[in-house]
Write a protein that holds these residues in place. Structure first.
Motif, PDB file in Angstrom:
ATOM      1  N   GLN A  99      -0.603 -18.837 111.429  1.00 12.00           N
ATOM      2  CA  GLN A  99       0.589 -18.387 112.151  1.00 12.00           C
ATOM      3  C   GLN A  99       1.434 -19.576 112.613  1.00 12.00           C
ATOM      4  O   GLN A  99       2.657 -19.508 112.631  1.00 12.00           O
ATOM      5  CB  GLN A  99       0.197 -17.534 113.368  1.00 12.00           C
ATOM      6  N   LYS A 100       0.794 -20.676 112.937  1.00 11.11           N
ATOM      7  CA  LYS A 100       1.494 -21.873 113.388  1.00 11.11           C
ATOM      8  C   LYS A 100       1.760 -22.843 112.239  1.00 11.11           C
ATOM      9  O   LYS A 100       2.877 -23.365 112.092  1.00 11.11           O
ATOM     10  CB  LYS A 100       0.668 -22.580 114.472  1.00 11.11           C
ATOM     11  N   ASN A 101       0.750 -23.094 111.419  1.00 11.19           N
ATOM     12  CA  ASN A 101       0.835 -24.166 110.423  1.00 11.19           C
ATOM     13  C   ASN A 101       1.647 -23.819 109.185  1.00 11.19           C
ATOM     14  O   ASN A 101       2.274 -24.700 108.588  1.00 11.19           O
ATOM     15  CB  ASN A 101      -0.577 -24.600 110.017  1.00 11.19           C
ATOM     16  N   MET A 102       1.639 -22.556 108.758  1.00  9.95           N
ATOM     17  CA  MET A 102       2.385 -22.179 107.555  1.00  9.95           C
ATOM     18  C   MET A 102       3.891 -22.433 107.707  1.00  9.95           C
ATOM     19  O   MET A 102       4.505 -23.076 106.845  1.00  9.95           O
ATOM     20  CB  MET A 102       2.114 -20.712 107.195  1.00  9.95           C
ATOM     21  N   PRO A 103       4.528 -21.950 108.785  1.00  9.23           N
ATOM     22  CA  PRO A 103       5.967 -22.224 108.940  1.00  9.23           C
ATOM     23  C   PRO A 103       6.271 -23.715 109.020  1.00  9.23           C
ATOM     24  O   PRO A 103       7.274 -24.177 108.447  1.00  9.23           O
ATOM     25  CB  PRO A 103       6.321 -21.521 110.263  1.00  9.23           C
ATOM     26  N   LYS A 121       4.507  -9.329 117.036  1.00  8.76           N
ATOM     27  CA  LYS A 121       5.419 -10.125 117.858  1.00  8.76           C
ATOM     28  C   LYS A 121       5.066 -11.609 117.845  1.00  8.76           C
ATOM     29  O   LYS A 121       5.894 -12.451 118.153  1.00  8.76           O
ATOM     30  CB  LYS A 121       5.405  -9.608 119.298  1.00  8.76           C
ATOM     31  N   THR A 122       3.803 -11.935 117.511  1.00  6.34           N
ATOM     32  CA  THR A 122       3.374 -13.329 117.502  1.00  6.34           C
ATOM     33  C   THR A 122       3.751 -14.005 116.187  1.00  6.34           C
ATOM     34  O   THR A 122       4.108 -13.350 115.219  1.00  6.34           O
ATOM     35  CB  THR A 122       1.854 -13.423 117.698  1.00  6.34           C
ATOM     36  N   GLY A 123       3.626 -15.347 116.148  1.00  3.41           N
ATOM     37  CA  GLY A 123       3.918 -16.088 114.931  1.00  3.41           C
ATOM     38  C   GLY A 123       5.393 -16.405 114.795  1.00  3.41           C
ATOM     39  O   GLY A 123       6.219 -16.093 115.658  1.00  3.41           O
ATOM     40  N   PHE A 124       5.763 -17.025 113.667  1.00  3.74           N
ATOM     41  CA  PHE A 124       7.143 -17.446 113.438  1.00  3.74           C
ATOM     42  C   PHE A 124       8.033 -16.245 113.157  1.00  3.74           C
ATOM     43  O   PHE A 124       7.635 -15.307 112.465  1.00  3.74           O
ATOM     44  CB  PHE A 124       7.195 -18.413 112.255  1.00  3.74           C
TER      45      PHE A 124
END
Length: 471
Positions: free
Chosen positions: A250-254, A405-408
């Motif tokens: 959720q954080k690293n991919m974007p 709602k979470t993530g990029f």
């Protein structure tokens, strides 16, 4: 049987973790950024820049890269949200399964098979050419019969160096994703150093007079150039195929997708500005424009490094494309739309071993026997088609409130996805008629495969009553 049956995002994520042997989560944001840069900087910057300047855009090649960069930037934001929301292998194929349903997902998957497969073969052919050029400088020559694709009139029958690099990269990929990522990072650092060396040396030899006239072919030349150099950006979407092997996706991919695209866009603009500032654009219609420019200003020692950097650059592009292809086959096979052999994971290496070697065989056949120009024709249209579909998919996600709602989250919805669709749509209509016809034939073949095999073997047949419609 409903052709547009879907899998919810929750089901896709749950299924990814249900296999006895799953893909190993080993990648962080830095690894993903390096994968993206590894996939993007390669054939485009070392080969296509010269042709695009000489035949289409002239010094306005800078604008061509900016135009293509905008199209990719808007699409990259859409990919980043999907990659954060659906951290599952398969890229646009998987995203379409959650939004548009099975048939559209299959069409996207079949489209991406075309993109990754032909692009891998084309890149391997380009790698072969650069290697032979480098070795020729040391007086080493391969027998002509094994130096290029099948063309008896010119005395060539098979491109052995292209096949050799495909086998070597496949062997590396089957050793595990972390080892592949480390090798990629080393090669990316080498080629970034080479690109920066060109910028550092070439900047002192720029003649502003070479930028006049700035737009010799008009704005239509800029757009034609943008459609050509778009190939230089192909690859950042391959980052999304790594989703199941990423720590904290959720954080690293974007981060990986956006950072890699930003770095490469800045470098492309700088290189194109210096290239057309050093050499009159009319003289850039060569296969090795960057090295040619350095020879033009008598910096031959740097030109030698450029050839080495080009080989390193093209190697990483091939690695990421073959990696993305294997994960795409893995995802489609896991859904039952392709034979299960493609989704078998080796217990020790935690990679789809058999899958990788089958792809190696197929790509080797094309790279070894089919001419480079034929391989490259369909790559751009396949990528643009995928980008447009993903952009529309974000609108669907928001309208149906499927995304968590979470993530990029893509900012300024619906404007950013619409701009992505419009920019990519504008570029796709610039492609020649023959490319559209070939693409249509490929999709028709894909429909035969789906109705002949995929629809019957889909895993959704086992989970739903085929007489009922599913959503």
């Amino acid at each position: 049987m409903n052709l547009f049956r879907k899998k919810s995002i929750q089901d896709l994520i749950q299924e990814a973790g249900q296999k006895d042997v799953v893909l190993k989560k080993d990648l962080g944001a830095f690894d993903l950024s390096m994968l993206g840069i590894g996939a993007i900087i390669g054939t485009g910057i070392f080969v296509l820049t010269g042709v695009a300047a000489a035949e289409h855009a002239g010094p306005a090649l800078i604008l061509s890269f900016i135009l293509s960069g905008f199209a990719c930037a808007f699409a990259a934001l859409c990919y980043a949200e999907f990659a954060s929301t659906v951290p599952v292998s398969g890229s646009a194929y998987t995203y379409s399964y959650a939004t548009f349903g099975e048939l559209i997902a299959w069409i996207l998957g079949w489209d991406l098979i075309l993109e990754y497969g032909f692009a891998s073969s084309a890149v391997a052919s380009g790698w072969s050419g650069y290697l032979q050029g480098l070795l020729a400088g040391f007086g080493i020559h391969f027998p002509k019969a094994i130096t290029s694709a099948y063309d008896p009139a010119n005395g060539t029958y098979i491109d052995v160096p292209a096949i050799l690099i495909i086998v070597i990269i496949t062997l590396l990929l089957t050793q595990g994703v972390k080892k592949s990522a480390r090798f990629n990072t080393i090669m990316v650092i080498i080629k970034l150093a080479i690109v920066l060396l060109f910028i550092g040396v070439g900047a002192w030899y720029v003649k502003p007079s070479n930028w006049t006239p700035f737009m010799p072919f008009g704005f239509s030349g800029v757009t034609a150039g943008a459609a050509t150099v778009f190939f230089a950006y192909i690859g950042f979407d391959a980052v999304s195929t790594a989703a199941e092997e990423v720590k904290n996706p959720q954080k690293n991919m974007p981060i990986g997708i956006i950072v890699s695209l930003l770095v490469c866009t800045v470098l492309y603009i700088a290189v194109s500005a210096i290239l057309t500032g050093i050499v009159p654009y009319q003289e850039l219609g060569v296969k090795n424009p960057v090295a040619f420019a350095l020879n033009y200003i008598h910096q031959d020692w740097v030109a030698g490094f450029i050839s080495l950097g080009a080989i390193a650059g093209i190697t990483t592009v091939l690695l990421v494309l073959l990696y993305g292809q294997s994960r795409l086959f893995y995802a489609i096979s896991r859904d039952g739309l392709l034979p299960k052999v493609f989704s078998k994971v080796d217990k020790n290496k935690q990679t789809p071993m058999t899958n990788s070697w089958i792809i190696c065989l197929l790509v080797s056949i094309f790279a070894g026997l089919v001419p480079l120009n034929k391989l490259a024709e369909l790559t751009n249209i396949g990528t643009l088609f995928a980008f447009m579909t993903v952009s529309v998919g974000i609108l669907y996600l928001r309208k149906n409130k499927q995304a968590p709602k979470t993530g990029f989250r893509v900012p300024f919805v619906p404007y950013i996805p619409i701009l992505a669709f419009v920019f990519c749509g504008y570029l796709i209509v610039q492609l020649p008629k023959t490319t559209w016809i070939s693409f249509g034939v490929w999709l028709v073949i894909g429909l035969f495969v789906y109705f002949g095999y995929g629809r019957k073997h889909s895993t959704l047949n086992k989970t739903v009553d085929p007489l009922k419609k599913v959503s």
